[in-house]
Every structure is written in C-alpha cells, then in structure tokens.
Design a protein around this motif. Sequence first.
Motif, mmCIF file in Angstrom:
data_model
loop_
_atom_site.group_PDB
_atom_site.id
_atom_site.type_symbol
_atom_site.label_atom_id
_atom_site.label_comp_id
_atom_site.label_asym_id
_atom_site.label_seq_id
_atom_site.Cartn_x
_atom_site.Cartn_y
_atom_site.Cartn_z
ATOM 1 N N UNK A 234 -1.140 12.245 5.492
ATOM 2 C CA UNK A 234 -2.039 11.495 4.613
ATOM 3 C C UNK A 234 -2.106 10.076 5.155
ATOM 4 N N UNK A 235 -3.295 9.609 5.413
ATOM 5 C CA UNK A 235 -3.465 8.210 5.820
ATOM 6 C C UNK A 235 -4.193 7.461 4.731
ATOM 7 N N UNK A 236 -3.615 6.387 4.245
ATOM 8 C CA UNK A 236 -4.231 5.658 3.130
ATOM 9 C C UNK A 236 -4.387 4.176 3.461
ATOM 10 N N UNK A 237 -5.596 3.677 3.259
ATOM 11 C CA UNK A 237 -5.827 2.233 3.255
ATOM 12 C C UNK A 237 -6.138 1.812 1.833
ATOM 13 N N UNK B 68 -0.063 -6.046 -5.187
ATOM 14 C CA UNK B 68 0.715 -5.279 -6.155
ATOM 15 C C UNK B 68 0.152 -3.897 -6.411
ATOM 16 N N UNK B 69 -1.005 -3.587 -5.827
ATOM 17 C CA UNK B 69 -1.644 -2.305 -6.117
ATOM 18 C C UNK B 69 -1.564 -1.325 -4.943
ATOM 19 N N UNK B 70 -1.859 -1.790 -3.751
ATOM 20 C CA UNK B 70 -1.992 -0.897 -2.591
ATOM 21 C C UNK B 70 -0.748 -0.078 -2.327
ATOM 22 N N UNK B 71 0.371 -0.751 -2.242
ATOM 23 C CA UNK B 71 1.609 -0.027 -1.977
ATOM 24 C C UNK B 71 1.941 0.904 -3.125
ATOM 25 N N UNK B 72 1.725 0.435 -4.336
ATOM 26 C CA UNK B 72 2.020 1.243 -5.520
ATOM 27 C C UNK B 72 1.225 2.553 -5.478
ATOM 28 N N UNK C 59 3.202 10.327 5.024
ATOM 29 C CA UNK C 59 2.253 9.220 4.939
ATOM 30 C C UNK C 59 2.232 8.377 6.198
ATOM 31 N N UNK C 60 1.037 7.989 6.604
ATOM 32 C CA UNK C 60 0.875 6.853 7.500
ATOM 33 C C UNK C 60 0.117 5.791 6.715
ATOM 34 N N UNK C 61 0.779 4.687 6.464
ATOM 35 C CA UNK C 61 0.156 3.564 5.761
ATOM 36 C C UNK C 61 -0.886 2.925 6.679
ATOM 37 N N UNK C 62 -2.132 3.084 6.334
ATOM 38 C CA UNK C 62 -3.210 2.520 7.152
ATOM 39 C C UNK C 62 -3.612 1.125 6.675
ATOM 40 N N UNK C 63 -2.776 0.498 5.967
ATOM 41 C CA UNK C 63 -2.912 -0.881 5.442
ATOM 42 C C UNK C 63 -2.751 -0.860 3.928
ATOM 43 N N UNK C 64 -1.758 -1.610 3.485
ATOM 44 C CA UNK C 64 -1.620 -1.804 2.040
ATOM 45 C C UNK C 64 -1.637 -3.303 1.761
#
Lengths: 397, 397, 397
Positions: free
Chosen positions: C119-122, C128-132, C156-161
């Motif tokens: 799952x890749x998520x930007x 306070x929201x993105x990482x959450x 997960x690959x964090x594509x920017x939080x």
Amino acid sequence: MSKAMELAQHLEKLKINNMYKDDFYWTWDKTDDEIDAVFTVADALRDLRERNISTKIFDSGLGISIFRDNSTRTRFSFASACNLLGLAVQDLDEKKSQIAHGETVRETANMVSFMADVIGIRDDMFIGEGHKYQKTFMDAVKEGYYDGILEQQPTLVNLQCDVDHPTQAMADMLHVIHYFGGVENLKGKKVAMSWAYSPSYGKPLSVPQGIVGLFTRFGMDVVLAHPEGYEIMPEVEEIAKKNAAASGGSFSKTNSMAEAFKDADIVYPKSWAPFAAMEERTKLYAAGDQKGIDELEKKLLAQNAEHKDWACTEEMMKLTRDGKALYMHCLPADITGLSCKEGEVDNSVFDRYLVPLYKEASYKPYIIAAMIFLAKVKDPVKALMDLDAKGEARKEF
Amino acid sequence: MSKAMELAQHLEKLKINNMYKDDFYWTWDKTDDEIDAVFTVADALRDLRERNISTKIFDSGLGISIFRDNSTRTRFSFASACNLLGLAVQDLDEKKSQIAHGETVRETANMVSFMADVIGIRDDMFIGEGHKYQKTFMDAVKEGYYDGILEQQPTLVNLQCDVDHPTQAMADMLHVIHYFGGVENLKGKKVAMSWAYSPSYGKPLSVPQGIVGLFTRFGMDVVLAHPEGYEIMPEVEEIAKKNAAASGGSFSKTNSMAEAFKDADIVYPKSWAPFAAMEERTKLYAAGDQKGIDELEKKLLAQNAEHKDWACTEEMMKLTRDGKALYMHCLPADITGLSCKEGEVDNSVFDRYLVPLYKEASYKPYIIAAMIFLAKVKDPVKALMDLDAKGEARKEF
Amino acid sequence: MSKAMELAQHLEKLKINNMYKDDFYWTWDKTDDEIDAVFTVADALRDLRERNISTKIFDSGLGISIFRDNSTRTRFSFASACNLLGLAVQDLDEKKSQIAHGETVRETANMVSFMADVIGIRDDMFIGEGHKYQKTFMDAVKEGYYDGILEQQPTLVNLQCDVDHPTQAMADMLHVIHYFGGVENLKGKKVAMSWAYSPSYGKPLSVPQGIVGLFTRFGMDVVLAHPEGYEIMPEVEEIAKKNAAASGGSFSKTNSMAEAFKDADIVYPKSWAPFAAMEERTKLYAAGDQKGIDELEKKLLAQNAEHKDWACTEEMMKLTRDGKALYMHCLPADITGLSCKEGEVDNSVFDRYLVPLYKEASYKPYIIAAMIFLAKVKDPVKALMDLDAKGEARKEF
C-alpha cells in the motif's frame, strides 16, 4: 490431498459444460450445478492463493471494467480477480472517453473489446436499463467475435444491474455456507432480508432481489420484509417462490421487520428504493424531466422518513435466534450515530459483526475470479489440478 | 508454414535497420520498406494472437499514455497493444498530476519515463502545437537516457498530433489492403477523401492529412474534396503530390463532393476544421483571448452550416463504383438521424458498413503493437520466428 | 563479479531481520543497517535493470496507491517500482469510489486490500492527520490479515505524510552518496536545508523534516535555515539533534539563508509552510471553518511575501563551497522568471543543475522498489543473488 485438489474432484461431478464461453447475468439463469461450481472454484482459488500458488491462466489479456455508478468494493474485487488470473484491467471512464453523443452501445462495445477476455459492467441506476445495457453490449461483442473483429470472445461478469447483483449475492452466500459449516447445514435456517431506513434516497433493488433470488435455492426459509410501497420486482418474487418450492424451503413476505427478525438465523437489513417509484423515475429520466425527478425524490424522501423505525437495533437483534443471528450487509452501511444520525443499523450491532462483515466482502474477488475461470477455461477440473500440481510460487523468495 | 512464419520471411527482405530505437511521428518519415514492415508485423502479431500464441516480449515495463484530448478507440488500442507485448500502461492524467504551472515539458518527460519503454501521445488540438509537444518530449527523454537518468530509451508512438494520425491512417490502410486482397490490387483504385458536414466544430485535420499522406504511396488516385476554405496544411499536400508521383498514382483536389465520389472505390467522408481558422485559433489561444476564440467559433459554425449538403447520402453513394465503394471512417461518425439531425453520413449507409467499419478499427491495436515491436526489438525477424516456434499459450487450459 | 552480486554480499553483513513484513513510515524508525539495506537493494535493482535482467519477484499481486494529494513524480515512481517487481497498480481514486460519508478508514482499508501486497499512501495536507491516516489504515489491514479476511499481509510505503517523506529523502540521499563517491566521503560536508520564497502557500513540511531527519545520520553538518515563524516540528528537530550527535556531525539552525549557504557542499532551498500556522489550519479544517482558513491563507501569503529575498540566486550560490555546492530540489521548483515572477531559485541556477536534479529524482522508483523488496522477501540476499544468477531477460530479443 490439498483442499484445492479435493474441490477439483467435487467439480468433476458437476454438469457445467454450458459455462464455457457463457456470460453471467443472473444467478437464476444458472443451474444448481453451475452455482455450486462457482463456489467450488472460488474456494479452490482461495486455497491456492493461501498456499502462495500462482493461479495465472492468462499470460496477457484484458479485463474491461465499466462502472456507470461509483464503486469501491466491486471495483477492487474485479481488479483483484483479474490480477489473480493474469489479466490487466482497463477501465472505461466514460468521462475521459470520446463517446459521441448518440454513439451506439454496439460501437462502444466493439471499440473497447479489442483484446478483452472479460467485461465487467455495473449499471444499476435505472429500472429496465441496466440489464438492457449489458445485454446489448454483450450481443455486440459476440457479433464482433463472429465477424472476425475480435480475436477472442469476451464474456460478461455482471457487476450489478437493475435486476440482480450476482457477485454480491454469491459472495454473501459463500460466507453463509462457511459460517454454518457447509451447505448441508442450511436447510430450515431462517433468513430475514429486510428493508431498513436510510437517510439517502433511491438505493438499487438488486441486492435484495439478488438475495431472495439466490438464498431460496438452499432450503432456507427466506422472509422478505419491507414497509408497504417498497415492493421489489414481481418477476424476482416469482423466481424466489419457485426456488423455494424446488429446494424444500419457503419464501414469504411481511410488512413487519420484527416478524422477519423473530428467530432468524440470518438478518440482512438494508435500504432500497420502492420499485414503482424507480419505474416512474426511469420514465421521467427518459423524458428528460428533471423537475419531475426532483419532485419524485422529495416525495420519496418524505415517504422514507415515515419508516425510521425500520432499523437493525439491539432490540431488534434480540428477537433473532438466541439473539445471535448472523448480521449481513453488502457495505457500506448507514450506521446510526456513526455515518448518519438515523440509519440502517445501530453502531453497536454493526461493530460486533465487523470481522464477519469484512470476511463476507472478501469472498467477492474469488467469486468473480471463479466466474471468469469457468467462462474462459475449457476443462476447469484439469486446470485446477494442474495449477496445484505445478505449484508455481506467486511470490518468489 | 504458419502465416506468421511467412510474414517473418517477408520481413527479412525489408531494409528496416533504422527502425530500432526510432520514434514514429509521421508516416512520411518512413521508407516504403518501413511502412511495409509495420503492416507485416501487425498481421503476424494478429495471426499469433488468433492461434493463442503469446506475443509477450517484455516481462515488465511500462507504456506511458498521454491523452491531451479525449479518446476511447485509441486509448483502448494503445492499452491492448501494450498488453499484447507485456507492458503495463500508466496514464498521465494531467488533472491528477502535480504539474506545476510553468513546469517544462522536459521535466515532465523525464519524471514520467523512469521505467517507460514506450510513450504514446495524443495532442491534436492546436495547429503547430501537437507535433512540437511530442518532439520536445522525446528530445527530453532521449537526453535523459544519454545522461543516465533513464535506464532505457523510450520510443514514441504518435497517437495523433496536429499534422498526422499515423496509427489511424495505417490501420485504415491495412484494412484496405485486406479488403482488396493485397497491396498489389490497389493500383488505379480511386479514393475520395472528402470533407463532410458535422454540427460540431473544429475537428482535427490530422485524419485527412494522414490519409492523403499515406494512401498516395500505393499507386491509387487520391482525390481530396472539400468546400472552399477547408484546405488542409500545404506541406502535407506537397507530400501527397510527391508520393503520388513516385508511386504512379495521382493526387488531385476538388470543391465538389460528387466529383470525388464519381466512380470511387473508397470513400472517406469526414468533417474537419479549416486550416487557416485553426491557425488563427492557435494564435488566439496563445494570446489567451477567450473572447476571440468564442467569436471565431461562432463564425466557423455559421460557415460550417452553409455546407450541409456535403453528406454521404445514399444518393452520393450511388455515384461510386457500382454504387459499392468501401465506406470508411475513423469513428465516431456524426450519423444523420442517429447521433445528430444532420451529419456526415446517412444512417442507412453507415449501418450497411458496420462490420467493415469495426474491422477497420480493429487493426489499430496491431498497428500500434507493430510500431512498438519494431522500435524495441533488435532482430524482429528472429523474434517473430521464435515466438511462433516456442508457441507459448497466451491462455492456458 | 556483477555490481548486484557485490551489493548482495554487502547486504549479507547487515542486520535486517525486522524489515520482513514491516511498514515504512519514517526513516528514523529504521536502524542504520536498515537504511543501508534500502540503498543497497536500490542500487542492486538498478544494476540488474541496466543489464536487462528481470527483477520480477511477483507473478501477480497488487500495489494499491492512495494519493490524497496530487502527484506526478511519486505516482510514476510507485508505478515503476511495482512494475519492476511484478505488481499491478490499482489506484484508489476517492472521487470515483463509493466511500460513504462516515465510512471508517478501517473499512476502506480492508475493502481495497483483498489482493494487495503493498500500500502506498500520500497524505500530507494536514499536520497531525497524514501519519494518523496511514497508521489507522495499516492497523486495519494487519487486523484483517490476522482475522483471515486478507490472504496476504500488505505492507506500507509512506509516499509522504505530514511528518516525513522517506522515499524523497532517501532518493535525495542516494543521489548525494553517488555524487560524492560513497557514504564514506560525506563526513564533514555542510548541508544547507533552507526555506525559500514561493508565491504559493502551504507546502508540506515533510520534505525539510525528511531531509534533516535523514541527512544528520551521515556525519554531515546540517544547517536548517528559515525566517522566523517557519519552524518545523520540534519532534523532528530533536531527532536531527540525536542523529547528529550519534553520527559525529552537527545540526544547527539559523535565520539567515546566507549563513546557511556559506561554504555549503549541498544546498536544498525550498518553500514550506510555517508549522504553527499548519496546526492552526488543521484545527480550522476540523471545525469546518472555511472562512477562518481563507483568512489564515491571506495572512500567510502576506507573511510569505515579506521574505522574497530568501531565494537561491546566483549571488547566493557564490557563497557556497567554491561556488559549486550541489543544488537539490524535490521538484517541481518555483523558478524565478520561468514558472513564476519571483520564486525559490534563479532560472540560471536551476538550469545548470538540470541533469543532477533529474538524476536525483530517478532514484525514487528504486528506493520504493527496495522498500517493497525488503518488506516482502524473506531472504533478500539470496533473492538478489538468484535473480542475478538466473539472469532472465526483462526484454527478450
């Protein structure tokens, strides 16, 4: 012996010759053996996947998806099913397409099917329209195949029309089969397919229709409950009656949610629009009468609001068998106090059934994959056995 | 010997060394042998596909599509071609992208081409712009490759620019070749590429330009017909003249549709915008003069409306060779009485040619795949022969 | 011995057992060995790709991308990485989805992850929201896996939080490592991570935070420069301080761009929003106070405009080590005179660094692929060696 191998052996006993190259419109088009075959292949594919065995039967090829209405669950289920079998998904986004005003469905059908092995269509907005669109589309590609325009004959998976929602109903049923430990344990179980209040307007009838059209085939006592005026299509009720008679179950109707829930083993409370109103809307839509549509909507919302007591509350759940009926929903549900002020189900009820609800949904990719598999593979028994025997890793290392 | 094998043997005789790693902008950039090679590989790939033989030459890799204008046929053709060869499609949707105001084409080109083997671009809206965009884009990725930014050198398939529409024109031509039983039967055939009335405004010139730029290479008598003011680009007319001279055919122009249709073997009646007006529009666009654009549009629609008699009616068809010329169109057509009140073609004419029209369209995926194949494969003869010899099933079981 | 083989041998020396099945949120969650492993695998995959060796470890499977903000570079990097490893991308477009108002992240997470391997998520818009969101999502799929809803555990690959942008920071760092000829040459190098003026408002803080959170681990002297009021998250500053102490480098702050640039080996001038204002915006957003948001924006734009002198001009570049610091940017940059009147960087500076800038970006697909590889492959050393030894062609012929 692996589970997949056992399932392949079961499949061998079923008469399913007609499934090859056939489309999947409605569950009631299919024989009991054919329905059984879909469940069997779905379970076999899931078993192979769990053991990291590749189920790719295509080295290339396309699954075309056409969502004429929004979708998350079904979209991702279709994508997963195609990927499982080796097909790439190409979505027809009608907004980005150069579909001319007045371009015929026949033309579009051929133009998007050049390399298509399977076509998945959702078209559920207007009574009398969704199925017609799918049929016209598939007749066109069949002709295209015979005329040498297409090298392969694409087959249809109905991803929801105005009449049936077979991938949903079959995923639901496979969930029920596993939940109760086998199809042989379903005889005599009571199912309440019930209308429930939702603040939104005009949800499709295909879910309740799909459920009563399929669940009546398993010897269960299926009760359809709704307020007066929320009838479903009479043709589907006829099918449910015939199914029940043939399977030794029953199909009955009531205008009381409580009566339906009383001693139920399974409850499926869900909002839908009244059939007659949907027919009226289709006519207004055809006439381009937006004002009429808006007025109808107002009327229906008012009518809706009179039935806020049709909700799957904790009270209502207590009426079910030992207070523990299996709660089902196609998702997303309108959850009282979570997604809306007053909705289909109490938050506490919904929350208690989260895991089974997600499990229920998780069968859909496999049901779709099984439908494709049975339509595209000439000898599905041999195919399953070969896949298992070869045992190629889906994920290496 | 299989058809694909025979075609591979034919391919062996052609001088096509320069196609490897080359871009495909315009058909007139290519030698006769190179044009022949595209047809040959397209037919070979289709034969392999018909025999369920895999034509995957990539085990992974991306085809990037950029549609700066709406598209159905070409979009699905490109997706099909990529899939046929083993590439996944990644579409650059400029609306969903973080393409900064003022971001250079050079930057975008490199940023979307990390794993790109092929780039397909449609940019046909503004005269003088479409080709320029493609050229700038491809110069950038070529530089990116030499600078070590990209591991592979992506090649271009022009999916329609302001000048040519090579995948359309070549699919059309391959259709003609098969319809008349081979390229050797085309000498002396009369082709009417004719303007036709459409209620919509500003259709690209690349289709008529592509047709006269390509069809004149086969010894045919190509007539370009349009009302005064609907000239195409003079550069392309020059090319058509040269082609005709070299191939022993002819290229002529007329302001009478009837004259063009007289004894024609092939008719291609289609609306397009007047070149001079398109040039004006490009200037207004560059100046950001929306009011000027709107006024121009009004003027052009009025001008258009004076030529409603330019329609491919049954009457007009009777003028053609035995009344049975091959009717062609890139689709979608504006069909009188079906998709509009008055359009390019009578419904009865269009309807009679449905199967050939769809067949015509069905060559496009193979033409695109052949262009990619010839640009990416170092020894295409060996590649075709090996694919055929190996005979790996596209669909197992 | 091939470069990939050498890199595999290096990988063998690293303690990376915990990476298998693990998510990638922030670089500072990872040990030095784990960070090293990502660089090592990225370089190895790039070497294999350069030698036309297939790196497909999946025969099927899906990478799900969720871009809650626009993206080109990261979108194509993720698509490239998935394709490199054999995964198909399925994008969750929240606009086309039937995500009910109030539908929980938990539900969506399970519904889109049926066949998901990664799952890749930007999600970088609100402090306070993105990482959450990412955390909630991944907790849900992990639960779904344990509950038997999902057959595989997606990672997960964090594509920017809102906190870190690890694929960017690591691509940037790998660029630096290669630019300076190896990680051993970085000790003592001065890095200026500096705020710069942009006419646009509210760019995420995750890039500067990602840079100071990662670059301080390599013994470099990292200076964070910004006007007063443009502080980054204090937690990240703490991490930078600890990193610097552990690595023998330093982390300092200044309110003078010139001071930061003085004798710098690397400069990274980039606009971002002030942290405190972003916190305020998050609160206004949560309260649905659009008027408040608009007013805040006006205030911030005015505040922004006071710092137009924070620009990476030729003058400023002259202050750096021999006037030749490596200029870096995550792209797209706001280029004075090209994409805006006054921006982050002079056109002449930007233009001089085009090739290194694109090269910098070109590491991102490999960084993402390496993160996926290390999370999905149990024995990555053996996997790399086997891929190299097998040497299957990515592109045949």
